[in-house]
Design an enzyme around this catalytic site. Structure first.
Site, PDB file in Angstrom:
ATOM      1  N   GLN A   1      -4.561  -1.688   9.477  1.00 53.40           N
ATOM      2  CA  GLN A   1      -4.462  -2.995   8.830  1.00 53.40           C
ATOM      3  C   GLN A   1      -5.087  -4.062   9.734  1.00 53.40           C
ATOM      4  OE1 GLN A   1      -3.208  -3.600   5.666  1.00 53.40           O
ATOM      5  NE2 GLN A   1      -3.990  -5.645   5.997  1.00 53.40           N
TER       6      GLN A   1
ATOM      7  N   ASP B   1     -10.886   2.912   4.024  1.00 55.78           N
ATOM      8  CA  ASP B   1     -11.221   1.499   3.778  1.00 55.78           C
ATOM      9  C   ASP B   1     -12.724   1.345   3.539  1.00 55.78           C
ATOM     10  OD1 ASP B   1      -9.159  -0.342   3.585  1.00 55.78           O
ATOM     11  OD2 ASP B   1      -8.890  -0.500   5.758  1.00 55.78           O
TER      12      ASP B   1
ATOM     13  N   LYS C   1       0.846  -1.206   0.000  1.00 58.66           N
ATOM     14  CA  LYS C   1       0.000   0.000   0.000  1.00 58.66           C
ATOM     15  C   LYS C   1       0.876   1.249   0.000  1.00 58.66           C
ATOM     16  CE  LYS C   1      -3.821  -2.416   2.156  1.00 58.66           C
ATOM     17  NZ  LYS C   1      -4.513  -2.805   3.389  1.00 58.66           N
TER      18      LYS C   1
END
Ligand code: NAD
Length: 291
Positions: free
Chosen positions: A102, A125, A58
Site C-alpha cells: 500500500q 498493482d 481490499k
C-alpha cells in the site's frame, strides 16, 4: 427545479458488482481444480488512517469473491531492508500469487525500490517497470488497476476507440501514463496533459473521451467539456462535510457530456475490481492454468 443533466451515468459500482459476481464463480472453479484459492499478500507500513481503510476494503473485497488475503501490517519505523526482505519471502511463497504494498510508504523508504523488489509475475498493482513496459510494447501482462478499470468503464458505453480524440489529464506512473498507453493500445489518438501543459481548457475541449486524473478538485470546468463526450473522473477529494468529489465539476459537465462517472461510485470500485482480476490472472499464470 428541472435537472439539466443530459449525461448517462457510468455506474462503476454496478459494473464492479457484476464483474465480482462472475469472479466468484470463476474462483470456485479454480479452487476445485487446484485445491486452493488465489492468494493476495497486502503489506502496509505505518499508521496512515486512509491507507488502513484502503487495505481493509481490499481485504473485504478479496474475502467476498473467495481470494485468500494475507495482511502484513508493519510499524512506521520499519527499515527499507526489512520490507524488501519480506517482499523477497513473499516472492517465494507458493501460497501467494499477488503482492501489493500500500502506497505511500514512509519517507525513509523508496517507493521505486519497493515496487521493483516485487516479482513482476506477482505485481498485481501493475506498477513494476516490467509490467508498464509490457503495456508500452503492446504485450500487456499485469495492467495497472485504475487505468484498466477506466477501460472497462469506457467499454460499457459501446464506443469504438479507433481514432477517437482522447485526452488524459495527469501523467503519473500509476494513473495518467498507463492510462495513455491503454488508450493508445486501443487505437485512440491520445493527448496527455500535465502540470506544465498550457491552455488545458483547449485540450479538454477537443476530447471525445476525457480521463481526469490530476488530483485537483474541480480542475476541469463543466463548460470545457465537448458536447457528447465520455468523461471519466479518477480524482478523489474529501470535502469538509465528509462527502467525496472529483477533478471534474460534475453538475455542469453532466449537462454537456454523453456519459460521466460519478465520484464516489465510478472509478473507485473498478480499481479494486481490477486488483481482484489481476490476482486471478497471476494465480492462473503461477499454476499454468490457461483454461
Ligand atoms: P499524482 O499527484 O501522482 O499525479 C498528478 C498528475 O496530474 C501529475 O502528472 C501532474 O503533472 C498532473 N497535474 C497536476 N496539476 C495539474 C494541472 N493543473 N493541470 C494539468 N495536470 C496537472 O496523482 P495520482 O496518484 O495520479 O492520482 C490522481 C488523482 O486520482 C488523485 O485525486 C487520487 O486520489 C486519484 N486516484 C484515484 C484512484 C481511484 O481508484 N479512483 C486511484 C488512484 C488515484
Amino acid at each position: 427545479m428541472r435537472s439539466l443533466m443530459n449525461a448517462r451515468i457510468l455506474d462503476g459500482k454496478a459494473l464492479a458488482d457484476r464483474l465480482r459476481g462472475e469472479m466468484t464463480s470463476e474462483i470456485e472453479a479454480l479452487r476445485a481444480r487446484h485445491g486452493r484459492a488465489p492468494g493476495l499478500a497486502v503489506i502496509i507500513v505505518g499508521d496512515d488512517p486512509a491507507s488502513h481503510v484502503y487495505v481493509r476494503n481490499k481485504k473485504l473485497a478479496c474475502e467476498k469473491v473467495g481470494i485468500r488475503s494475507f495482511t502484513h501490517a508493519l510499524p512506521a519505523d520499519t527499515s527499507q531492508q526489512h520490507l524488501l526482505g519480506l517482499i523477497g519471502e513473499l516472492n517465494q511463497d507458493p501460497r501467494v500469487d499477488g503482492i501489493l504494498v500500500q502506497l505511500p510508504v514512509p519517507t525513509h523508504i523508496r517507493p521505486d525500490a519497493v515496487i521493483e523488489a516485487i516479482d513482476p509475475a506477482k505485481d498485481v498493482d501493475g506498477f513494476h517497470p516490467y509490467n508498464l513496459g509490457r503495456l508500452a510494447a503492446r504485450q500487456p501482462a499485469l495492467r495497472s488497476c485504475t487505468p484498466a478499470g477506466c477501460m472497462k468503464l469506457i467499454e460499457e458505453t459501446g464506443v469504438n476507440l479507433h481514432g477517437k480524440e482522447c485526452v488524459v489529464v495527469g501523467a503519473s506512473n500509476i494513473v495518467g501514463r498507463p492510462m495513455a498507453l491503454e488508450l493508445l493500445l486501443a487505437g485512440a489518438t491520445v493527448t496527455v496533459c500535465h502540470r506544465f501543459t498550457q491552455d488545458l481548457a483547449k485540450h479538454v475541449a477537443r476530447a471525445e473521451i476525457l480521463v481526469a486524473a490530476a488530483g485537483k478538485r474541480g480542475l476541469i470546468r463543466g463548460e470545457w467539456i465537448r458536447p457528447g463526450a465520455i468523461v471519466i473522473d479518477v480524482g478523489i477529494h474529501r470535502l469538509e462535510d465528509g462527502r467525496l468529489t472529483g477533478d471534474v465539476e460534475f453538475a455542469t459537465a453532466a449537462e454537456r457530456a454523453a456519459w460521466i462517472t460519478p465520484v464516489p461510485g465510478g472509478v473507485g470500485p473498478m480499481t479494486i475490481t481490477m486488483l481482484l482480476a489481476n490476482t486471478i490472472q497471476a494465480f492462473r499464470t503461477h499454476l499454468g492454468d490457461e483454461t
